[in-house]
Design an enzyme around this catalytic site. Structure first.
Site, mmCIF file in Angstrom:
data_model
loop_
_atom_site.group_PDB
_atom_site.id
_atom_site.type_symbol
_atom_site.label_atom_id
_atom_site.label_comp_id
_atom_site.label_asym_id
_atom_site.label_seq_id
_atom_site.Cartn_x
_atom_site.Cartn_y
_atom_site.Cartn_z
ATOM 1 N N ASN A 135 59.095 67.057 14.216
ATOM 2 C CA ASN A 135 58.444 65.744 14.200
ATOM 3 C C ASN A 135 58.415 65.161 12.797
ATOM 4 O O ASN A 135 58.309 65.891 11.817
ATOM 5 C CB ASN A 135 57.009 65.868 14.732
ATOM 6 C CG ASN A 135 56.441 64.529 15.130
ATOM 7 O OD1 ASN A 135 57.117 63.745 15.804
ATOM 8 N ND2 ASN A 135 55.216 64.245 14.714
ATOM 9 N N ARG A 136 58.532 63.836 12.756
ATOM 10 C CA ARG A 136 58.467 63.133 11.470
ATOM 11 C C ARG A 136 57.196 63.524 10.727
ATOM 12 O O ARG A 136 57.224 63.832 9.532
ATOM 13 C CB ARG A 136 58.486 61.624 11.746
ATOM 14 C CG ARG A 136 58.309 60.763 10.534
ATOM 15 C CD ARG A 136 58.353 59.296 10.908
ATOM 16 N NE ARG A 136 57.293 58.922 11.854
ATOM 17 C CZ ARG A 136 57.110 57.696 12.310
ATOM 18 N NH1 ARG A 136 57.929 56.734 11.939
ATOM 19 N NH2 ARG A 136 56.129 57.431 13.157
ATOM 20 N N ARG B 132 57.377 50.842 37.330
ATOM 21 C CA ARG B 132 58.291 51.038 38.468
ATOM 22 C C ARG B 132 57.653 51.887 39.569
ATOM 23 O O ARG B 132 58.247 52.087 40.626
ATOM 24 C CB ARG B 132 59.588 51.664 37.982
ATOM 25 C CG ARG B 132 60.310 50.697 37.048
ATOM 26 C CD ARG B 132 61.752 51.003 36.801
ATOM 27 N NE ARG B 132 62.363 49.829 36.195
ATOM 28 C CZ ARG B 132 62.334 49.545 34.886
ATOM 29 N NH1 ARG B 132 61.725 50.348 34.045
ATOM 30 N NH2 ARG B 132 62.906 48.455 34.422
ATOM 31 N N SER B 133 56.435 52.356 39.334
ATOM 32 C CA SER B 133 55.790 53.200 40.340
ATOM 33 C C SER B 133 55.613 52.501 41.695
ATOM 34 O O SER B 133 55.815 53.132 42.735
ATOM 35 C CB SER B 133 54.446 53.716 39.823
ATOM 36 O OG SER B 133 54.678 54.615 38.746
ATOM 37 N N LYS C 250 45.445 57.148 29.914
ATOM 38 C CA LYS C 250 45.558 58.562 30.303
ATOM 39 C C LYS C 250 44.476 59.455 29.683
ATOM 40 O O LYS C 250 44.034 60.416 30.299
ATOM 41 C CB LYS C 250 46.941 59.112 29.941
ATOM 42 C CG LYS C 250 48.064 58.574 30.822
ATOM 43 C CD LYS C 250 49.386 59.261 30.459
ATOM 44 C CE LYS C 250 50.514 58.778 31.365
ATOM 45 N NZ LYS C 250 51.745 59.563 31.152
ATOM 46 N N ASP D 10 53.287 65.045 34.768
ATOM 47 C CA ASP D 10 54.431 64.740 33.901
ATOM 48 C C ASP D 10 55.257 65.994 33.586
ATOM 49 O O ASP D 10 56.495 65.946 33.575
ATOM 50 C CB ASP D 10 53.963 64.093 32.591
ATOM 51 C CG ASP D 10 53.510 62.654 32.785
ATOM 52 O OD1 ASP D 10 54.021 61.981 33.711
ATOM 53 O OD2 ASP D 10 52.657 62.191 32.003
ATOM 54 N N GLY E 136 59.630 65.212 18.650
ATOM 55 C CA GLY E 136 58.442 64.398 18.873
ATOM 56 C C GLY E 136 57.220 65.262 19.140
ATOM 57 O O GLY E 136 57.335 66.408 19.614
HETATM 58 P P1 ATR Z 1 54.237 59.270 23.512
HETATM 59 O O1 ATR Z 1 52.937 59.366 24.268
HETATM 60 O O2 ATR Z 1 55.259 58.415 24.186
HETATM 61 O O3 ATR Z 1 54.769 60.608 23.178
HETATM 62 P P2 ATR Z 1 53.154 58.840 20.872
HETATM 63 O O4 ATR Z 1 52.025 59.748 21.169
HETATM 64 O O5 ATR Z 1 52.891 57.555 20.168
HETATM 65 O O6 ATR Z 1 53.921 58.423 22.197
HETATM 66 O O7 ATR Z 1 54.280 59.661 20.060
HETATM 67 C C1 ATR Z 1 55.430 59.059 19.577
HETATM 68 C C2 ATR Z 1 56.368 60.109 18.975
HETATM 69 O O8 ATR Z 1 57.541 59.443 18.482
HETATM 70 C C3 ATR Z 1 55.771 60.847 17.791
HETATM 71 O O9 ATR Z 1 56.328 62.136 17.742
HETATM 72 C C4 ATR Z 1 56.270 59.995 16.617
HETATM 73 O O10 ATR Z 1 56.339 60.668 15.378
HETATM 74 P P3 ATR Z 1 55.035 60.716 14.409
HETATM 75 O O11 ATR Z 1 54.111 61.742 14.987
HETATM 76 O O12 ATR Z 1 55.596 61.115 13.084
HETATM 77 O O13 ATR Z 1 54.446 59.321 14.433
HETATM 78 C C5 ATR Z 1 57.673 59.669 17.080
HETATM 79 N N1 ATR Z 1 58.185 58.495 16.390
HETATM 80 C C6 ATR Z 1 57.843 57.210 16.621
HETATM 81 N N2 ATR Z 1 58.509 56.388 15.777
HETATM 82 C C7 ATR Z 1 59.312 57.172 15.001
HETATM 83 C C8 ATR Z 1 60.263 56.914 13.952
HETATM 84 N N3 ATR Z 1 60.546 55.683 13.532
HETATM 85 N N4 ATR Z 1 60.907 57.994 13.414
HETATM 86 C C9 ATR Z 1 60.640 59.242 13.832
HETATM 87 N N5 ATR Z 1 59.753 59.541 14.825
HETATM 88 C C10 ATR Z 1 59.102 58.525 15.406
#
Ligand code: ATR
Length: 277
Positions: free
Chosen positions: A152-153, A17-18, A67, A103, A128
């Site tokens: 975070n997961r 959308r930029s 990036k 950002d 996250g």
């Molecule tokens: P971005 O640059 O958009 O932050 P990324 O670096 O891929 O994308 O990070 C995605 C984030 O969403 C991570 O924190 C990821 O958790 P993990 O580090 O455990 O992978 C989180 N995420 C993605 N899918 C997930 C899911 N199904 N449940 C929980 N967290 C999720």
């Protein structure tokens, strides 16, 4: 003077959308300039950077998946890019290619616009630990938030960010309990998930105090399940679209020499675009 040219590059890039944002500002301010979307494959990105000057560009934006390559490929970087580990904005200064990251600026400016005083509201919980989370944590630290809790997961990724950002930033796994939310002033979702996917990430706004602000950097849909649940609870919510709009401001100013405004009109244009797709 020749037309001033800028771009956004990514792979894919068609849905960015930029061009709509910068195109709106170019026509609004009557600037003889262009801003185009350029699809560059990862294997061609280094050559693309090298040819920018020759091709007559003032600079541009960089998005997924370039990036980190932009971070490595520029001659100089600003402080935010160094802290975040990624570059989203390129420009030339005295013939030298600079990389910056706006950002975190966009994140903070969005909250400044829609939730003034947000940085004095108490501890922040960030869901996250990916690239977007790094930009958010950088902004929170810059704005003086002393207690930042990453959930975070994958605990190891949260811990890595905790080490990178140092004092005041703690790491928690998906099983972290409601105690993280009970005294929080700000909840930020940086994952692509709605609240349902995030239930295990202590994301239920029911656990927040009444003065807490909830924001999501995801802006499609504009009201994510997390924001809907927070609003239903009566909490202040801020959607993620403003972060996209505000992060564009510093680049436009560098390339075209005028600081543009984020207005309700611009927001309406981008909302209409989101709703049309
Ligand atoms: P971005 O640059 O958009 O932050 P990324 O670096 O891929 O994308 O990070 C995605 C984030 O969403 C991570 O924190 C990821 O958790 P993990 O580090 O455990 O992978 C989180 N995420 C993605 N899918 C997930 C899911 N199904 N449940 C929980 N967290 C999720």
């Amino acid at each position: 003077m020749a037309e001033q040219k800028a771009f956004v590059t990514g792979h894919p890039i068609a849905h960015s959308r930029s061009p709509k944002i910068h195109g709106h500002w170019l026509s609004k301010y009557g600037i003889d300039g262009s801003y185009e979307a350029i699809d560059v494959r990862p294997e061609d990105f280094a050559a693309f950077l090298k040819s920018l000057r020759e091709d007559g560009y003032r600079g541009g934006n960089v998005t997924i998946p370039h990036k980190e390559a932009a971070f490595a490929g520029v001659a100089r970087r600003d402080h935010a890019a160094d802290e975040i580990g990624a570059v989203n904005t390129l420009w030339f200064e005295d013939g030298v290619l600079w990389g910056g990251n706006t950002d975190g600026y966009g994140f903070a400016a969005n909250l400044d616009e829609h939730a003034p005083g947000w940085a004095k509201n108490g501890p922040a919980v960030v869901l996250g630990a990916g690239g977007a989370s790094r930009a958010v944590i950088h902004a929170l630290k810059e704005r003086g938030i002393k207690d930042i809790r990453i959930v975070n997961r994958t605990l190891a990724r949260a811990e890595e960010l905790g080490r990178h950002f140092g004092a005041g930033v703690s790491a928690h796994g998906a099983g972290a309990g409601g105690e993280l939310l009970a005294d929080a002033g700000l909840l930020v979702n940086t994952t692509a998930l709605g609240m349902h996917g995030n239930e295990t990430l202590a994301a239920d706004p029911a656990g927040l105090p009444g003065h807490a602000i909830v924001t999501d950097i995801v802006y499609v849909p504009l009201e994510t399940p997390l924001l809907a649940a927070a609003r239903a609870r009566g909490l202040k919510t801020v959607d993620g679209l403003g972060m996209l709009l505000h992060q564009a401001v510093p680049g436009f100013e560098r390339w075209f020499g005028r600081r543009p405004e984020v207005t309700p009109q611009l927001r309406r244009i981008i909302v209409a675009d989101i709703e049309a797709h």
